[in-house]
Write a protein that holds these residues in place. Sequence first.
Motif, PDB file in Angstrom:
ATOM      1  N   ALA A  49       0.843  -1.208   0.000  1.00 32.27           N
ATOM      2  CA  ALA A  49       0.000   0.000   0.000  1.00 32.27           C
ATOM      3  C   ALA A  49       0.874   1.253   0.000  1.00 32.27           C
ATOM      4  O   ALA A  49       0.590   2.230  -0.702  1.00 32.27           O
ATOM      5  N   ASP A  50       1.961   1.212   0.776  1.00 30.83           N
ATOM      6  CA  ASP A  50       2.860   2.375   0.843  1.00 30.83           C
ATOM      7  C   ASP A  50       3.528   2.620  -0.513  1.00 30.83           C
ATOM      8  O   ASP A  50       3.716   3.764  -0.929  1.00 30.83           O
ATOM      9  N   THR A  51       3.851   1.534  -1.199  1.00 30.05           N
ATOM     10  CA  THR A  51       4.457   1.648  -2.533  1.00 30.05           C
ATOM     11  C   THR A  51       3.481   2.269  -3.528  1.00 30.05           C
ATOM     12  O   THR A  51       3.850   3.149  -4.313  1.00 30.05           O
ATOM     13  N   VAL A  52       2.223   1.826  -3.492  1.00 25.01           N
ATOM     14  CA  VAL A  52       1.204   2.386  -4.391  1.00 25.01           C
ATOM     15  C   VAL A  52       0.992   3.873  -4.070  1.00 25.01           C
ATOM     16  O   VAL A  52       0.900   4.717  -4.965  1.00 25.01           O
ATOM     17  N   ARG A  53       0.921   4.197  -2.799  1.00 25.56           N
ATOM     18  CA  ARG A  53       0.770   5.594  -2.375  1.00 25.56           C
ATOM     19  C   ARG A  53       1.904   6.439  -2.954  1.00 25.56           C
ATOM     20  O   ARG A  53       1.675   7.488  -3.562  1.00 25.56           O
ATOM     21  N   GLN A  54       3.129   5.951  -2.801  1.00 28.97           N
ATOM     22  CA  GLN A  54       4.303   6.693  -3.276  1.00 28.97           C
ATOM     23  C   GLN A  54       4.228   6.915  -4.789  1.00 28.97           C
ATOM     24  O   GLN A  54       4.469   8.007  -5.285  1.00 28.97           O
ATOM     25  N   LYS A  55       3.850   5.866  -5.494  1.00 27.15           N
ATOM     26  CA  LYS A  55       3.821   5.925  -6.957  1.00 27.15           C
ATOM     27  C   LYS A  55       2.718   6.846  -7.487  1.00 27.15           C
ATOM     28  O   LYS A  55       2.931   7.606  -8.418  1.00 27.15           O
ATOM     29  N   TYR A  56       1.528   6.769  -6.898  1.00 30.00           N
ATOM     30  CA  TYR A  56       0.375   7.479  -7.482  1.00 30.00           C
ATOM     31  C   TYR A  56       0.093   8.848  -6.868  1.00 30.00           C
ATOM     32  O   TYR A  56      -0.474   9.707  -7.533  1.00 30.00           O
ATOM     33  N   VAL A  57       0.411   9.059  -5.602  1.00 31.02           N
ATOM     34  CA  VAL A  57       0.120  10.372  -5.006  1.00 31.02           C
ATOM     35  C   VAL A  57       1.347  11.027  -4.373  1.00 31.02           C
ATOM     36  O   VAL A  57       1.244  12.146  -3.861  1.00 31.02           O
ATOM     37  N   GLY A  58       2.491  10.355  -4.446  1.00 32.02           N
ATOM     38  CA  GLY A  58       3.728  10.977  -3.996  1.00 32.02           C
ATOM     39  C   GLY A  58       3.877  11.019  -2.483  1.00 32.02           C
ATOM     40  O   GLY A  58       3.089  10.436  -1.753  1.00 32.02           O
ATOM     41  N   ASP A  59       4.921  11.736  -2.033  1.00 31.81           N
ATOM     42  CA  ASP A  59       5.243  11.768  -0.608  1.00 31.81           C
ATOM     43  C   ASP A  59       4.535  12.884   0.158  1.00 31.81           C
ATOM     44  O   ASP A  59       4.457  12.863   1.392  1.00 31.81           O
ATOM     45  N   GLU A  60       4.049  13.882  -0.576  1.00 32.47           N
ATOM     46  CA  GLU A  60       3.467  15.043   0.104  1.00 32.47           C
ATOM     47  C   GLU A  60       2.238  14.673   0.928  1.00 32.47           C
ATOM     48  O   GLU A  60       1.397  13.896   0.491  1.00 32.47           O
ATOM     49  N   VAL A  61       2.145  15.300   2.109  1.00 33.71           N
ATOM     50  CA  VAL A  61       0.960  15.157   2.949  1.00 33.71           C
ATOM     51  C   VAL A  61       0.171  16.458   2.858  1.00 33.71           C
ATOM     52  O   VAL A  61       0.733  17.545   3.011  1.00 33.71           O
TER      53      VAL A  61
END
Length: 354
Positions: free
Chosen positions: A39-51
């Motif tokens: 899930a963290d990998t998908v998050r990084q790929k599709y929405v990046g690191d920004e909060v």
Amino acid sequence: MLKDIFKKIDQERELSKEDIVCLLALKDEQELARLYDRADTVRQKYVGDEVHLRGLIEFSNYCRKNCNYCGIRRGNRKLQRYRMSAEEILATVAVAERLGYKTVVLQSGEDMYYTVGKLVDIIRRIKQEADVAITLSIGERSREEYERLHEAGADRFLIRFETSNRELYSRLHPDSDYDERMQILVWLKEIGYQVGSGVMIGLPGQTLEDLAMDILKFKELDLDMVGVGPYICHEETPLAGNANGTVEMTFKVIALTRIVTRDAHIPATTALATLRPTDGREKALELGANVVMPNVTPAKYRALYELYPAKVCIGEEAEQCQACMHGRIYSLGRPISQGYGHSFKRAHLLPQYG
Ligand code: 5AD
Ligand code: SF4
Ligand code: FES
């Protein structure tokens, strides 16, 4: 079996209901760690690191409805009610802007005191005086009212469908209709809002199958934002005495929502922080979430917006929550977004959002 499901995730193939139920049933720490890592990998790929930070303004705790889980339902006679004036709302938006929030979320019970005329006036004034995106979370209205609010400048709308199980929905909502709720979500998209929805985890009688269908529904509705949090039992409701949802099941649903929806905004919710104040939000941000909604409601009203008991941040001022959230996010090594944090789905289509 499990190996095949993880392979599907790695190849970005779609998960079936059965796959999702199987993952929701995981107990083994190592297997869960694998799920969260994906899930963290998908998050990084599709929405990046920004909060992305959204300043939450709970502007009225009056509600015409009687949802069986909710502490501010109209039947709760023990609760002192409040409404913020247009001036108080404007002043609170100014605080949010000063604290660096580029979105304000105006949330309330279903309070018809705020007619569409009044809300349009508030939205226009906010847009004149502040450089922020506006999210509304005010419940059910007519299609025409949603249109007028959008024309006035409201960018986004949040309205959870709470559960995709019809029977459970009708048991929980004495005065809402499942089909009407789903219809509203379609209207909001048609009108041009960025649309957020979501469900509660651990509702009395809710099954893993129900949660799997919820997650597939998020995808089907093509939501711009999906908020999920644990159900927390409130003693002044008809559901008094029921067990709370769990932090672990909430983590699993967040992770799977990220894997299935890929680019939806997903908040680490206040309800999750309430059940796990130490690190609930941080963990959520590390297994799929990319948004937090710090409270900017004036301190004197906070305790009264009691959807569920022991809500975090009821003793804090907006400044304290801002400092707290910054610290938590920086401790993860993640950057805080300086932009509006519009939807990833359509931002590129809308010139004003360039
Ligand atoms: N526990 C957790 N979440 C709740 N909400 C309302 N009551 C509760 C509760 N007891 C959530 C609902 C609603 C949102 C504003 O708050 O999902 O959509
Ligand atoms: Fe009112 Fe929303 Fe609570 Fe239902 S969940 S009683 S509509 S504030
Ligand atoms: Fe409010 Fe931490 S976010 S005290």
